[in-house]
Design a protein around this motif. Structure first.
Motif, short mmCIF file in Angstrom:
data_model
loop_
_atom_site.label_atom_id
_atom_site.label_comp_id
_atom_site.label_asym_id
_atom_site.label_seq_id
_atom_site.Cartn_x
_atom_site.Cartn_y
_atom_site.Cartn_z
N PRO A 7 0.85 -1.20 0.00
CA PRO A 7 0.00 0.00 0.00
C PRO A 7 0.88 1.25 0.00
CG PRO A 7 -0.05 -1.09 2.14
CD PRO A 7 0.74 -1.97 1.20
N ALA A 8 0.48 2.23 -0.77
CA ALA A 8 1.28 3.45 -0.87
C ALA A 8 1.33 4.13 0.48
CB ALA A 8 0.68 4.38 -1.90
N ALA A 9 2.50 4.61 0.80
CA ALA A 9 2.66 5.29 2.09
C ALA A 9 1.89 6.60 2.04
CB ALA A 9 4.13 5.55 2.35
N LYS A 10 1.17 6.87 3.11
CA LYS A 10 0.39 8.11 3.16
C LYS A 10 1.35 9.27 3.37
CE LYS A 10 -3.97 6.25 4.70
NZ LYS A 10 -4.97 6.19 5.77
N ARG A 11 1.20 10.25 2.53
CA ARG A 11 2.08 11.42 2.65
C ARG A 11 1.47 12.42 3.61
NH1 ARG A 11 4.64 13.52 -2.93
NH2 ARG A 11 6.22 11.91 -3.13
N LYS A 12 2.31 12.98 4.41
CA LYS A 12 1.85 14.03 5.31
C LYS A 12 1.76 15.32 4.49
CE LYS A 12 3.99 12.10 9.42
NZ LYS A 12 5.05 12.24 10.40
N PRO A 13 0.76 16.12 4.74
CA PRO A 13 0.69 17.38 3.99
C PRO A 13 1.90 18.24 4.31
CG PRO A 13 -0.97 17.34 5.73
CD PRO A 13 -0.32 15.99 5.69
N ALA A 14 2.45 18.81 3.28
CA ALA A 14 3.68 19.60 3.46
C ALA A 14 3.38 20.80 4.35
CB ALA A 14 4.21 20.07 2.12
N ALA A 15 4.18 20.97 5.34
CA ALA A 15 4.00 22.10 6.24
C ALA A 15 4.39 23.38 5.52
CB ALA A 15 4.87 21.92 7.47
N ARG A 16 3.63 24.44 5.79
CA ARG A 16 3.96 25.71 5.15
C ARG A 16 5.30 26.19 5.65
NH1 ARG A 16 -0.37 29.95 6.08
NH2 ARG A 16 1.01 31.19 4.79
N LYS A 17 6.12 26.59 4.69
CA LYS A 17 7.45 27.05 5.08
C LYS A 17 7.31 28.42 5.74
CE LYS A 17 10.15 24.61 1.65
NZ LYS A 17 11.04 24.71 0.52
#
Length: 68
Positions: A7-17
């Protein structure tokens, strides 16, 4: 035997820089009330200048007509 896909690893939403250093300083300066007031004044002056240029252009037109 069928090949099982992982199963594809769930990506964490990119934190705003976060802006650091000069960028945050510039942003704070631009959003200061003094700068906003000056910007408004400049916009007002530009509008007056535009109107004056129009008035001058029409005056030149009239003067040229009279000279003919």
């Amino acid at each position: 035997m069928p090949i099982k896909k992982k199963p594809a690893a769930k990506r964490k939403p990119a934190a705003r820089k976060r802006m650091g250093g000069i960028a945050s300083y510039v942003k704070s300066v631009f959003s200061s009330p003094g700068v906003k007031k000056v910007a408004a004044t400049i916009k007002g002056l530009e509008a007056k200048l535009k109107a004056a240029k129009k008035k001058k252009a029409s005056a030149v037109k009239v003067a040229r007509k009279k000279m003919k």
